[in-house]
Write a protein that holds these residues in place. Structure first.
Motif, PDB file in Angstrom:
ATOM      1  N   ASP A 260       0.740  -1.174  -0.162  1.00  0.00           N
ATOM      2  CA  ASP A 260       0.087  -0.029   0.146  1.00  0.00           C
ATOM      3  C   ASP A 260       0.775   1.842   0.033  1.00  0.00           C
ATOM      4  O   ASP A 260       2.270   1.140  -0.722  1.00  0.00           O
ATOM      5  CB  ASP A 260      -1.341   0.040   1.093  1.00  0.00           C
ATOM      6  N   ASP A 261       0.280   2.334   0.464  1.00  0.00           N
ATOM      7  CA  ASP A 261       0.547   3.665   0.519  1.00  0.00           C
ATOM      8  C   ASP A 261       2.060   3.738   1.411  1.00  0.00           C
ATOM      9  O   ASP A 261       2.384   2.871   2.206  1.00  0.00           O
ATOM     10  CB  ASP A 261       0.299   4.614   0.482  1.00  0.00           C
ATOM     11  N   ALA A 262       2.766   4.567   1.270  1.00  0.00           N
ATOM     12  CA  ALA A 262       3.928   4.372   1.453  1.00  0.00           C
ATOM     13  C   ALA A 262       3.671   5.001   2.896  1.00  0.00           C
ATOM     14  O   ALA A 262       3.242   5.679   3.140  1.00  0.00           O
ATOM     15  CB  ALA A 262       5.155   5.441   0.715  1.00  0.00           C
ATOM     16  N   PRO A 263       4.284   4.731   4.288  1.00  0.00           N
ATOM     17  CA  PRO A 263       4.347   5.275   5.865  1.00  0.00           C
ATOM     18  C   PRO A 263       4.578   6.766   6.145  1.00  0.00           C
ATOM     19  O   PRO A 263       5.531   6.969   4.944  1.00  0.00           O
ATOM     20  CB  PRO A 263       5.180   4.873   6.345  1.00  0.00           C
ATOM     21  N   PRO A 264       3.683   7.509   6.856  1.00  0.00           N
ATOM     22  CA  PRO A 264       4.236   8.843   7.259  1.00  0.00           C
ATOM     23  C   PRO A 264       5.646   9.237   6.970  1.00  0.00           C
ATOM     24  O   PRO A 264       6.420   8.387   7.649  1.00  0.00           O
ATOM     25  CB  PRO A 264       3.792   9.059   8.157  1.00  0.00           C
ATOM     26  N   GLY A 265       6.102   9.961   6.287  1.00  0.00           N
ATOM     27  CA  GLY A 265       7.390  10.309   6.170  1.00  0.00           C
ATOM     28  C   GLY A 265       9.081   9.497   5.786  1.00  0.00           C
ATOM     29  O   GLY A 265      10.281  10.227   5.324  1.00  0.00           O
ATOM     30  N   SER A 266       7.934   8.441   4.852  1.00  0.00           N
ATOM     31  CA  SER A 266       9.130   7.701   4.117  1.00  0.00           C
ATOM     32  C   SER A 266       8.877   8.288   2.644  1.00  0.00           C
ATOM     33  O   SER A 266       7.853   8.159   1.833  1.00  0.00           O
ATOM     34  CB  SER A 266       8.798   6.690   4.131  1.00  0.00           C
ATOM     35  N   ASP A 267       9.645   7.760   1.960  1.00  0.00           N
ATOM     36  CA  ASP A 267       9.526   8.216   0.065  1.00  0.00           C
ATOM     37  C   ASP A 267       9.661   6.525  -0.384  1.00  0.00           C
ATOM     38  O   ASP A 267      10.091   6.699  -1.738  1.00  0.00           O
ATOM     39  CB  ASP A 267      10.278   8.905  -0.404  1.00  0.00           C
ATOM     40  N   LEU A 316      14.775  -0.764   5.487  1.00  0.00           N
ATOM     41  CA  LEU A 316      14.159  -1.033   6.642  1.00  0.00           C
ATOM     42  C   LEU A 316      14.458  -1.739   8.080  1.00  0.00           C
ATOM     43  O   LEU A 316      15.186  -2.747   7.953  1.00  0.00           O
ATOM     44  CB  LEU A 316      12.607  -2.658   6.403  1.00  0.00           C
ATOM     45  N   TYR A 317      13.996  -1.262   9.003  1.00  0.00           N
ATOM     46  CA  TYR A 317      14.424  -1.691  10.907  1.00  0.00           C
ATOM     47  C   TYR A 317      13.796  -1.563  11.652  1.00  0.00           C
ATOM     48  O   TYR A 317      12.071  -0.243  11.642  1.00  0.00           O
ATOM     49  CB  TYR A 317      15.872  -0.838  10.854  1.00  0.00           C
ATOM     50  N   PHE A 323       8.389  -0.345  12.404  1.00  0.00           N
ATOM     51  CA  PHE A 323       9.296  -0.697  11.223  1.00  0.00           C
ATOM     52  C   PHE A 323       9.379   0.851  10.577  1.00  0.00           C
ATOM     53  O   PHE A 323       8.470   1.629  10.118  1.00  0.00           O
ATOM     54  CB  PHE A 323       8.871  -1.711  10.275  1.00  0.00           C
ATOM     55  N   ARG A 324      10.322   1.041   9.724  1.00  0.00           N
ATOM     56  CA  ARG A 324      10.864   2.204   9.851  1.00  0.00           C
ATOM     57  C   ARG A 324      11.945   2.208   8.028  1.00  0.00           C
ATOM     58  O   ARG A 324      12.387   1.414   8.312  1.00  0.00           O
ATOM     59  CB  ARG A 324      11.942   3.542  10.717  1.00  0.00           C
ATOM     60  N   SER A 325      11.993   3.044   7.632  1.00  0.00           N
ATOM     61  CA  SER A 325      12.625   3.121   6.447  1.00  0.00           C
ATOM     62  C   SER A 325      13.485   4.022   6.176  1.00  0.00           C
ATOM     63  O   SER A 325      13.328   5.139   6.522  1.00  0.00           O
ATOM     64  CB  SER A 325      12.111   2.747   4.742  1.00  0.00           C
ATOM     65  N   HIS A 326      14.479   3.374   5.212  1.00  0.00           N
ATOM     66  CA  HIS A 326      15.909   4.400   5.567  1.00  0.00           C
ATOM     67  C   HIS A 326      16.280   4.554   3.807  1.00  0.00           C
ATOM     68  O   HIS A 326      16.377   3.743   3.577  1.00  0.00           O
ATOM     69  CB  HIS A 326      17.154   4.377   6.155  1.00  0.00           C
ATOM     70  N   HIS A 327      16.361   5.990   3.112  1.00  0.00           N
ATOM     71  CA  HIS A 327      16.802   5.797   1.687  1.00  0.00           C
ATOM     72  C   HIS A 327      18.194   6.470   1.738  1.00  0.00           C
ATOM     73  O   HIS A 327      19.231   7.319   2.733  1.00  0.00           O
ATOM     74  CB  HIS A 327      16.267   7.467   1.565  1.00  0.00           C
ATOM     75  N   HIS A 328      18.978   5.062   1.711  1.00  0.00           N
ATOM     76  CA  HIS A 328      20.741   5.256   1.868  1.00  0.00           C
ATOM     77  C   HIS A 328      21.165   6.158  -0.096  1.00  0.00           C
ATOM     78  O   HIS A 328      22.089   6.421   0.831  1.00  0.00           O
ATOM     79  CB  HIS A 328      21.318   3.864   1.275  1.00  0.00           C
ATOM     80  N   TYR A 329      20.582   6.158  -1.068  1.00  0.00           N
ATOM     81  CA  TYR A 329      21.109   6.565  -1.726  1.00  0.00           C
ATOM     82  C   TYR A 329      20.414   6.380  -3.288  1.00  0.00           C
ATOM     83  O   TYR A 329      19.181   5.790  -3.418  1.00  0.00           O
ATOM     84  CB  TYR A 329      22.430   6.378  -2.910  1.00  0.00           C
ATOM     85  N   THR A 330      20.385   7.182  -4.271  1.00  0.00           N
ATOM     86  CA  THR A 330      19.498   7.102  -5.483  1.00  0.00           C
ATOM     87  C   THR A 330      20.443   8.322  -6.575  1.00  0.00           C
ATOM     88  O   THR A 330      21.118   9.403  -6.616  1.00  0.00           O
ATOM     89  CB  THR A 330      18.625   7.897  -5.116  1.00  0.00           C
ATOM     90  N   LEU A 331      21.091   6.721  -7.416  1.00  0.00           N
ATOM     91  CA  LEU A 331      21.766   7.643  -8.699  1.00  0.00           C
ATOM     92  C   LEU A 331      20.998   7.634  -9.603  1.00  0.00           C
ATOM     93  O   LEU A 331      21.714   8.525 -10.589  1.00  0.00           O
ATOM     94  CB  LEU A 331      22.450   6.197  -8.647  1.00  0.00           C
ATOM     95  N   VAL A 332      20.365   6.454 -10.115  1.00  0.00           N
ATOM     96  CA  VAL A 332      19.182   7.252 -11.435  1.00  0.00           C
ATOM     97  C   VAL A 332      18.160   7.161 -10.719  1.00  0.00           C
ATOM     98  O   VAL A 332      17.566   6.315 -10.064  1.00  0.00           O
ATOM     99  CB  VAL A 332      19.503   5.359 -12.260  1.00  0.00           C
TER     100      VAL A 332
END
Length: 334
Positions: A260-267, A316-317, A323-332
């Motif tokens: 479903d949709d991304a959790p609040p504050g997550s992309d 995800l941790y 559980f929360r998500s963390h965005h490490h990087y995006t190159l593309v």
């Protein structure tokens, strides 16, 4: 097990066999593990009358033991037995295991060995075996390349001693039948009955089905560091084929991610899960250090990392309550 499952695993076994036949020698020479063997590299230097020792795993130790004219290569098992004694020739002092200074000198000890002394030179190959029987990884082997060395006792008529040695070595150990079977199973995308029962018992709704759209088909860990077994499994929503991941904690609590949709504050939007190419699960402090990424918040417990290889990555941790998500990087961009 179904006929389809048996056939799929038979094909995988055949593929592994072909890889072993075509690549085993090259892998061993490059000291790389392969489908049929472990390869353990060892490098170092030793001097004087010192001993060199390195843990190989398996309860084995690679050892350079001081000898009157240099060092002997030994591979000792957990009982102290030297498995390298199988190296031929058994008699004489020109066995490849013996790293002796006079091997590199001529018969008069007046200059380099130019062939008049029939002894091995910089490349040494040795074999491993255990004539005592019992459980053993048969037909092990190893090699040692002498990178640099120093000699003493260079007077004519003497036998030169090797007093310094720098080397690269490798010990190649055949995998046991149990190890090969376990790795073969890990290559299969087919869930066995026990796994399916475990997944459903933890609470996965019938609206979703386990499907290995990313491999391996199941990852084990401990997200909340409570000592209980947790696992993650890729899933598909039956209604529309949307990819997701189900995380089971302690065999009781299942959470669904990516549907479903991304959790609040997550992309981390659901569409990303349809593009994931690889995943891994392990301790937070073992995560790669991504450039410009502050990393996950400090805390115990494992993290699940999903990625589009060399394009983007998220983890995800468990933060103690959810559980929360963390965005490490995006190159593309997607």
């Amino acid at each position: 097990m179904s006929i389809a499952t048996i056939a799929e695993r038979a094909l995988i076994l055949l593929a592994i066999g072909m890889l072993a036949l075509t690549g085993a020698n090259a892998d061993a020479d490059n000291c790389q593990s392969g489908p049929m063997h472990h390869a353990v590299p060892v490098s170092g230097e030793v001097s004087g009358a010192r001993q060199f020792a390195s843990d190989l795993g398996f309860g084995w130790t690679f050892q350079l033991a001081p000898a009157p004219h240099g060092w002997d290569i030994n591979v000792l098992d957990e009982s102290g037995y030297n498995l390298a004694l199988a190296t031929l020739p058994v008699h004489g002092d020109t066995n490849p295991r013996f790293l002796y200074g006079w091997h590199f000198r001529n018969s008069a000890n007046t200059g380099p060995n130019e062939g008049d002394v029939n002894a091995p030179q910089r490349e040494r190959r040795f074999t491993l075996n255990d004539p005592r029987g019992g459980a053993f990884r048969e037909n092990g082997l190893g090699w040692l390349d002498i990178v640099d060395f120093g000699l003493a006792d260079l007077q004519p008529g003497e036998r030169a001693r090797m007093v310094y040695l720098r080397f690269n070595a490798c010990v190649v150990v055949p995998k046991t039948d149990e190890e090969r079977a376990r790795e073969l199973d890990a290559l299969s995308p087919v869930y066995i009955d026990d796994e399916l029962e475990l997944i459903r018992t933890c609470g996965l709704d019938l609206a979703y089905r386990p499907e290995a759209w990313v491999m391996p088909r199941l990852l084990n860990g401990d997200f909340d560091a409570d000592g209980a077994h947790d696992f993650a499994v890729p899933i598909v929503r039956e209604a529309d084929g949307q990819h997701g991941i189900a995380i089971c904690r302690a065999g009781t609590w299942t959470s669904i991610h990516g549907i479903d949709d991304a959790p609040p504050g997550s992309d981390l939007v659901p569409g990303y899960f349809n593009q994931v190419e690889a995943w891994s699960l392990g301790p937070r402090d073992a995560l790669p250090a991504y450039v410009g990424d502050p990393g996950l918040p400090a805390g115990a417990g494992d993290a699940l990392t999903i990625e589009r290889i060399e394009k983007s990555a998220y983890s995800l941790y468990w933060d103690g309550t959810a559980f929360r998500s963390h965005h490490h990087y995006t190159l593309v961009e997607p």
